[in-house]
Each structure stands twice: as C-alpha cells, then as structure tokens.
Design an enzyme around this catalytic site. Structure first.
Site, short mmCIF file in Angstrom:
data_model
loop_
_atom_site.label_atom_id
_atom_site.label_comp_id
_atom_site.label_asym_id
_atom_site.label_seq_id
_atom_site.Cartn_x
_atom_site.Cartn_y
_atom_site.Cartn_z
N LYS A 32 15.67 -16.39 4.96
CA LYS A 32 14.85 -17.42 5.63
C LYS A 32 14.45 -17.02 7.05
O LYS A 32 13.38 -17.39 7.52
CB LYS A 32 15.56 -18.77 5.65
CG LYS A 32 15.55 -19.46 4.29
CD LYS A 32 15.91 -20.92 4.39
CE LYS A 32 15.76 -21.63 3.05
NZ LYS A 32 16.85 -21.27 2.11
N GLU B 126 12.29 -29.75 9.09
CA GLU B 126 13.23 -30.58 8.35
C GLU B 126 14.20 -29.63 7.65
O GLU B 126 13.92 -28.45 7.51
CB GLU B 126 12.52 -31.45 7.31
CG GLU B 126 12.06 -30.70 6.06
CD GLU B 126 10.84 -29.83 6.31
OE1 GLU B 126 9.99 -30.24 7.12
OE2 GLU B 126 10.75 -28.74 5.71
N SER C 271 18.98 -12.95 -2.23
CA SER C 271 18.37 -13.67 -1.10
C SER C 271 19.36 -14.03 0.01
O SER C 271 18.96 -14.17 1.16
CB SER C 271 17.66 -14.91 -1.60
OG SER C 271 18.54 -15.70 -2.39
C1 LIG Z 1 16.71 -21.47 0.70
C2 LIG Z 1 17.27 -20.40 -0.14
C3 LIG Z 1 16.64 -20.01 -1.35
C4 LIG Z 1 15.44 -20.71 -1.92
O1 LIG Z 1 14.29 -20.68 -1.15
P1 LIG Z 1 12.97 -19.89 -1.55
O2 LIG Z 1 11.97 -20.41 -0.61
O3 LIG Z 1 12.65 -20.19 -2.98
O4 LIG Z 1 13.25 -18.45 -1.35
C5 LIG Z 1 17.17 -18.95 -2.05
N1 LIG Z 1 18.27 -18.29 -1.62
C6 LIG Z 1 18.90 -18.63 -0.47
C7 LIG Z 1 20.11 -17.85 -0.07
C8 LIG Z 1 18.43 -19.69 0.31
O5 LIG Z 1 19.06 -20.03 1.44
#
Ligand SMILES: *Cc1c(COP(=O)(O)O)cnc(C)c1O
Length: 413
Positions: A102, A124, A389
């Site tokens: 993020k 938010e 992610s």
């Molecule tokens: C917020 C989050 C997501 C999902 O958000 P996307 O906008 O779909 O990428 C995925 N993995 C993690 C670790 C997150 O914090």
C-alpha cells in the site's frame, strides 16, 4: 465485447483509461457537483506533475531510500518441490517498508500533494492498513493527516490505531450507520469537501472516481515492472503465469499491467470466504453485476436496488463489495482470468509458507499463494510468479486464536 490477446496491448497505457477516466464501459467519475472542481484539480495536477523529470526522480529516490525498493523476487524451491515440478516465485512486497504494497501508492499520492502545495492528507480506513500507510506518508512529507475510521473498526484494530497515532495522524471516529468502512468513506468525502483547497483525498485502492484508479495503477506498476525484469534476469525467460489477490485491486493491477503485452497467463484471485452464499464471500467478479459505487462503475456485489450486499473474507483487506474498473474491463476483454480461493485454502497456504520457506505472509496474500499452489499441482511444469502483497504480523493473534499452529493443515508434510 471483442476478446483481446497479449498482442493487442502494445499501446494499452496510451489508450486506457480515456481522458474521462473510462476503461471501456467501466470507471468514470460519478460525483456530487460540489466535488467536481476538487477532482478536476487532482486530475490536471496528476497529468502535468507526475510526468515531470523532477517528480519522477524524487519518487525513485523515496522508493529506494525510504521504502527499500526494489523488493526481491524469491524462488520457493522447497514449496515447489513438495507440490511437483512447476516452480513458484514470490514478488516480496511484504519486505516493502510498513510491510505491504500500500505504501507504493500512498508515497506517490503524498508526493503529488506536496507538489500541489497541500498541507493535509485525508483518507478512510477499514482494517487500518491504508490508514497506517497514509499516516506514514504524511509523517514523511511533514503534512497533517485525518483518517476517518468506523467506531467498530477502531475497537477491533487497536494496534493499527496506535500506529497511526504514533505517526501523528488524527484518527476520527465515525459513529453513524454500521460504523465501519462504508460510513468511513462517506465521512472522508464530506471532510474533503470542506477543505479541498488545503487537503488532498488519498484513496486506499485502485477504485473510486477518476483519476484514482489510474493514479493508483500507475504508482503500483512498479511491482510488475520490477518483477518482470527480475524474473527474466533470474531465469532467462518470462513466467508462464502471474497471480495476485484482488480486494479493491491495487497490488494485482500493479502486478498485471506490465505483463499484459507478454505471452503470460494472468490470474486475479478473489476471496470465496465460507462459500458462495450472500454474505459469505467477497468474490465480485464471480458473483457480481454491473453497477455504480463510491463514484465509479464496475462489477459489484449488490441487491436489486443497487445497495451493496454484505461481504465477508477471513482477510479484512479483501472484503470490499466492488473491484477496480480496470479489472472489470480486462476480465470482459478476456485478458485476465478471475478465480476464487476459500478461507480454508488460503490458511493452508499460509501455514505451508511459514513452515517450508520461513516467510509469514498476510492472510490476503495467502489467497494468491493458494491459487499458485493449485496451478502448480495442475500443471506440473513451467512457473508461476505470485505477488506476496504483505507480511502476516498483523494477522497473527487472530490466526492463532482461530487455527492454532495449523496442525490440521500440515498433516501431509
Ligand atoms: C489492503 C491489502 C490487500 C488488498 O488490497 P488491493 O487494493 O486489492 O491490493 C492485499 N494485501 C494486503 C497485505 C493488504 O494490506
């Protein structure tokens, strides 16, 4: 609509989105008239500032020195061998500063705010991950930060609330309605409307009114760009497939777009939660219909009146009743496949990665890994690249309370 193959993507970034923010029939800008000038200002600024050499070189420096980019690509040899011959590789966004992808778009949005002369970032947050990333960006740039958060979420996510406060953000409780993410989005828009001359609104994913889906996509593309180069450098060829989890769709779209023009299969992974019943999942592409939510057109989980349906996933970052408009377009174009993974499958992948590779993944990311494991078993040849992610530290208390040390998932080791 006409199906597209990888050969149709040479000039994709020049064409999509259109000047009015459309990816084919999806996207756009559905706003109250009072907010139109604010979004026009962001759009104009983005188109000029973000292509300047100065902006690009400052963003590169931030990514290298503050975020720790490039993040590595890692070959999961033990996990791959356990499943067969197909090789699984991870793009390690869990090693990005703050532990997830993020920050890639939050630092971009913060830098844009600085160039626009803004003094405050407004956002938010639901589970608090976006709130922490935006509070981090605000601290870095020396800006004020207002994060709107439902009272229910504030009670549930105490560690993230503490993080935001340590970073200097004002966490503003939202006390109406269900007191969760949807109300927080409305409150953040209202807050922004009052002070858009001095503030900028920073969205949490590749969703919302134009230009946010485009901006977030552009800032997140660093993930796929790095991964493609690193993978070819490591192996001499492209992966056969790439995959990532899809909540709003930011880590996935950033991973996928740099592979659109390559002969690579692409899989977006949605959360199937407890099953296919209403309120048991958040699989928008699998079960959604076309509609408008939070200022953009896409596939949504909605009732006949267009009200968003309740959603659920074990991964709080994936339980959003819509998906970014670019995903909707690329799904209908036939270029990206969308698949689903249940809570149980994601948790099995979570525990296996811990044991076999020494990496504790976020529960969101475990969905993408679970699909890669399914792909590896079904193909038994070639390779698949997974965007991991985020890291799992934030999930540990909850996961261990619910599943212990995962003995039931590790029986076959
Ligand atoms: C917020 C989050 C997501 C999902 O958000 P996307 O906008 O779909 O990428 C995925 N993995 C993690 C670790 C997150 O914090």
């Amino acid at each position: 609509m006409k199906k597209m193959t990888y050969r149709d993507f040479d000039s994709y970034l020049k064409q999509y989105p259109s000047a009015d923010g459309r990816f084919g029939e999806f996207g756009g800008q559905y706003l109250p008239p009072e907010l139109m000038p604010a979004f026009k200002e962001i759009d104009d600024a983005y188109e000029t500032i973000c292509h300047s050499a100065q902006f690009i070189s400052e963003l590169r420096r931030i990514r290298r020195e503050f975020q720790g980019r490039p993040t590595p690509v890692y070959h999961c040899e033990r996990l791959s061998n356990k499943l067969g011959k197909c090789q699984i590789y991870l793009k390690r966004e869990d090693l990005n500063h703050t532990g997830a992808h993020k920050l890639n778009h939050c630092m971009g949005e913060g830098l844009l705010a600085k160039y626009m002369g803004k003094k405050k970032l407004i956002a938010e947050t639901g589970a608090g991950q976006h709130g922490v990333a935006i509070a981090t960006a605000a601290a870095y740039f020396g800006m004020e930060c207002d994060v709107y958060m439902g009272e229910v979420d504030i009670a549930k996510q105490a560690p993230n609330v503490t993080r935001m406060k340590l970073l200097g953000a004002n966490v503003i409780p939202v006390t109406h309605g269900l007191k969760t993410l949807k109300e927080a989005v409305d409150a953040a828009f209202e807050g922004y409307m009052k002070e858009y001359k001095d503030a900028i609104y920073c969205i949490g994913s590749a969703v919302g009114p134009h230009p946010f889906p485009k901006m977030v996509r552009d800032f997140q593309m660093i993930v796929g760009q790095e991964a493609r180069e690193q993978f070819v450098e490591m192996t001499g060829i492209l992966p056969d497939a790439v995959t990532a989890c899809v909540g709003g769709g930011s880590n996935s779209i950033g991973t996928f777009v740099p592979f659109l023009d390559a002969p690579v299969e692409i899989y977006g992974v949605e959360p199937l939660g407890r099953g296919s019943g209403i309120g048991d999942h958040a699989a928008t592409m699998a079960y959604g219909t076309k509609g408008i939510l939070h200022g953009f057109e896409s596939y949504l989980l909605q009732d006949e009146k267009g009200e968003p349906l309740p959603v659920y996933s074990i991964a709080s970052g994936l339980d959003y009743p819509a998906t970014g408009p670019e995903h909707a377009f690329l799904r209908d174009a036939g270029r990206i496949n969308y698949v689903t993974v249940s809570d149980e499958e994601a948790m099995e992948a979570f525990y296996l990665l811990c044991r076999l590779e020494g990496i504790i993944p976020a529960v969101e990311s475990s969905h993408a890994l679970a699909y890669a494991m399914r792909y590896a078993k079904e193909h038994n040849t070639g390779s698949i690249l997974v965007t991991l992610s985020g890291r799992g530290d934030k999930d540990l208390d909850f996961v261990v309370e619910k599943y212990g040390l995962g003995e039931q998932f590790l029986k076959n080791l």
